[in-house]
Enzyme design. Structure first.
Site, PDB file in Angstrom:
ATOM      1  N   SER A  11      43.084  46.116  38.204  1.00 27.28           N
ATOM      2  CA  SER A  11      43.148  45.005  37.048  1.00 27.28           C
ATOM      3  C   SER A  11      42.069  45.191  36.269  1.00 27.28           C
ATOM      4  O   SER A  11      40.989  45.186  36.597  1.00 27.28           O
ATOM      5  CB  SER A  11      42.980  43.949  38.145  1.00 27.28           C
ATOM      6  OG  SER A  11      42.745  42.764  37.437  1.00 27.28           O
ATOM      7  N   HIS A  36      47.419  46.382  35.873  1.00 24.41           N
ATOM      8  CA  HIS A  36      47.586  45.236  36.235  1.00 24.41           C
ATOM      9  C   HIS A  36      47.073  44.253  35.246  1.00 24.41           C
ATOM     10  O   HIS A  36      45.697  44.431  34.925  1.00 24.41           O
ATOM     11  CB  HIS A  36      46.799  44.925  37.656  1.00 24.41           C
ATOM     12  CG  HIS A  36      47.403  43.302  38.020  1.00 24.41           C
ATOM     13  ND1 HIS A  36      48.645  43.143  38.580  1.00 24.41           N
ATOM     14  CD2 HIS A  36      46.459  42.278  38.274  1.00 24.41           C
ATOM     15  CE1 HIS A  36      48.722  41.874  39.010  1.00 24.41           C
ATOM     16  NE2 HIS A  36      47.456  41.509  38.739  1.00 24.41           N
ATOM     17  N   ASP A  38      46.090  40.454  33.829  1.00 20.30           N
ATOM     18  CA  ASP A  38      45.807  39.157  34.477  1.00 20.30           C
ATOM     19  C   ASP A  38      45.784  38.016  33.216  1.00 20.30           C
ATOM     20  O   ASP A  38      44.772  38.093  32.557  1.00 20.30           O
ATOM     21  CB  ASP A  38      44.716  38.973  35.170  1.00 20.30           C
ATOM     22  CG  ASP A  38      44.849  39.541  36.718  1.00 20.30           C
ATOM     23  OD1 ASP A  38      45.794  39.143  37.284  1.00 20.30           O
ATOM     24  OD2 ASP A  38      44.050  40.364  37.228  1.00 20.30           O
ATOM     25  N   MET A  40      45.430  34.327  32.173  1.00 18.34           N
ATOM     26  CA  MET A  40      44.936  33.346  32.689  1.00 18.34           C
ATOM     27  C   MET A  40      44.690  32.195  31.491  1.00 18.34           C
ATOM     28  O   MET A  40      44.642  32.493  30.594  1.00 18.34           O
ATOM     29  CB  MET A  40      43.605  33.144  33.417  1.00 18.34           C
ATOM     30  CG  MET A  40      43.482  34.131  34.437  1.00 18.34           C
ATOM     31  SD  MET A  40      41.889  34.560  35.356  1.00 18.34           S
ATOM     32  CE  MET A  40      42.398  35.591  36.478  1.00 18.34           C
ATOM     33  N   HIS A  69      50.741  39.720  35.198  1.00 16.07           N
ATOM     34  CA  HIS A  69      50.579  38.777  36.163  1.00 16.07           C
ATOM     35  C   HIS A  69      50.197  37.300  35.468  1.00 16.07           C
ATOM     36  O   HIS A  69      49.002  37.142  34.986  1.00 16.07           O
ATOM     37  CB  HIS A  69      49.631  39.032  37.374  1.00 16.07           C
ATOM     38  CG  HIS A  69      49.087  37.906  38.248  1.00 16.07           C
ATOM     39  ND1 HIS A  69      48.013  38.186  39.047  1.00 16.07           N
ATOM     40  CD2 HIS A  69      49.905  36.893  38.539  1.00 16.07           C
ATOM     41  CE1 HIS A  69      48.025  37.072  39.753  1.00 16.07           C
ATOM     42  NE2 HIS A  69      48.866  36.101  39.424  1.00 16.07           N
ATOM     43  N   MET A  71      49.350  33.794  34.946  1.00 14.64           N
ATOM     44  CA  MET A  71      48.747  32.729  35.929  1.00 14.64           C
ATOM     45  C   MET A  71      48.530  31.746  34.692  1.00 14.64           C
ATOM     46  O   MET A  71      47.477  31.069  34.360  1.00 14.64           O
ATOM     47  CB  MET A  71      47.442  32.939  36.306  1.00 14.64           C
ATOM     48  CG  MET A  71      47.541  33.681  37.507  1.00 14.64           C
ATOM     49  SD  MET A  71      46.063  34.634  38.206  1.00 14.64           S
ATOM     50  CE  MET A  71      46.190  35.993  36.971  1.00 14.64           C
ATOM     51  N   MET A 140      49.243  36.832  46.986  1.00 14.18           N
ATOM     52  CA  MET A 140      47.869  36.873  46.493  1.00 14.18           C
ATOM     53  C   MET A 140      46.913  36.600  47.803  1.00 14.18           C
ATOM     54  O   MET A 140      46.993  35.854  48.836  1.00 14.18           O
ATOM     55  CB  MET A 140      47.873  35.406  45.804  1.00 14.18           C
ATOM     56  CG  MET A 140      48.207  35.380  44.335  1.00 14.18           C
ATOM     57  SD  MET A 140      47.509  36.607  43.389  1.00 14.18           S
ATOM     58  CE  MET A 140      45.957  36.397  43.188  1.00 14.18           C
ATOM     59  N   GLY A 148      36.740  39.537  42.322  1.00 13.80           N
ATOM     60  CA  GLY A 148      35.544  39.515  43.251  1.00 13.80           C
ATOM     61  C   GLY A 148      35.357  38.726  44.160  1.00 13.80           C
ATOM     62  O   GLY A 148      34.359  38.529  44.838  1.00 13.80           O
ATOM     63  N   ASP A 178      47.251  41.251  45.877  1.00  7.69           N
ATOM     64  CA  ASP A 178      46.097  41.278  44.961  1.00  7.69           C
ATOM     65  C   ASP A 178      45.042  40.230  45.459  1.00  7.69           C
ATOM     66  O   ASP A 178      45.266  39.054  45.715  1.00  7.69           O
ATOM     67  CB  ASP A 178      46.836  40.493  43.700  1.00  7.69           C
ATOM     68  CG  ASP A 178      46.243  40.414  42.401  1.00  7.69           C
ATOM     69  OD1 ASP A 178      44.763  40.834  42.474  1.00  7.69           O
ATOM     70  OD2 ASP A 178      46.580  39.794  41.460  1.00  7.69           O
TER      71      ASP A 178
END
Ligand code: DX5
Ligand code: ZN
Length: 220
Positions: A11, A36, A38, A40, A69, A71, A140, A148, A178
């Site tokens: 990611s 990957h 992300d 957001m 992905h 979100m 998830m 983290g 993930d």
């Protein structure tokens, strides 16, 4: 039963954002199977990352599949932009909109693979009746929004349930996990039936990406 091949999807969220192109290139050179990405929006999750312009710019740096992905909510209006930007797989959360079936149809209609993402509290039944439109299920193992975080072992039983559901369906559906995936938690995910591991910190937080990816495969 032969061992299922495990794919690693680093990611970029944990990469150096001032050098994203180089980081994508380095991950691919280190043996990453997918990248990957992300996305957001500061609304569906309490963090903001990057959008389709960045995904498009990264496309020149790596030829491995781009695993996007989402979100974001709503997600539907942005599906074409991510498809045009070069996404190969587009995954979204059932909570992002009222019509998951239609969202998956839209992704497939653009010639892309469609994924459903299950938050820690989202039951497997959320995907049960759309398996025919699903190429990937993402479990998830943290609450989405940040890299983290610590792996939630409560999600292992969900992975195992989904593995049984996918096998019983006879469909080719990838089972991805993930959040908090490390060399220590990866074997539990694989044992439960996951075949794609997303890892941010456990790859980009390490000095040697190739060694980090090998360790996630259990070859460390
Ligand atoms: C969290 C993201 C993850 C995140 C994982 O919302 O979906 O992809 O980057 O980061 P680590 O591997 O550090 O938990
Ligand atoms: Zn993710």
């Amino acid at each position: 039963m032969p061992a299922r091949p495990v794919r690693i999807a680093p990611s970029l969220l944990a990469a150096d954002f001032a050098r994203l192109g180089e980081e994508a290139r380095a991950a691919a050179a280190a043996g990453a199977d997918w990248l990957h990405l992300d996305i957001m929006d500061g609304h569906f999750v309490p963090n903001i990352s990057f959008g389709p312009v960045v995904v498009k710019a990264l496309r020149q740096h790596a030829s491995i599949p781009f695993d996007v992905h989402l979100m974001i909510s709503p997600a539907d209006p942005y599906i074409p932009a991510f498809a045009e930007a070069g996404a190969d797989i587009i995954s979204l959360h059932p909570e992002a909109g009222p019509h998951l079936h239609r969202s998956l149809q839209s992704i497939r209609a653009l010639g892309k693979k469609a994924g459903v993402v299950l938050n820690p509290a989202t039951p497997v039944s959320a995907v049960e009746h759309v398996l025919d439109l699903t190429d990937l299920i993402l479990v998830m193992s943290v609450n989405p929004g940040f890299g983290g975080q610590a792996f939630l072992p409560s999600q292992l039983v969900k992975i195992a349930t989904l593995r049984a559901m996918i096998d019983a369906s006879g469909r080719e559906i990838a089972l991805q996990v993930d959040g908090g995936v490390t060399a220590e938690t990866a074997p539990h995910c694989i044992e439960a039936g996951a075949d794609v591991l997303v890892a941010g910190t456990a790859v980009f937080g390490k000095p040697d990406y190739a060694a980090a990816i090998a360790a996630l495969r259990g070859q460390g």
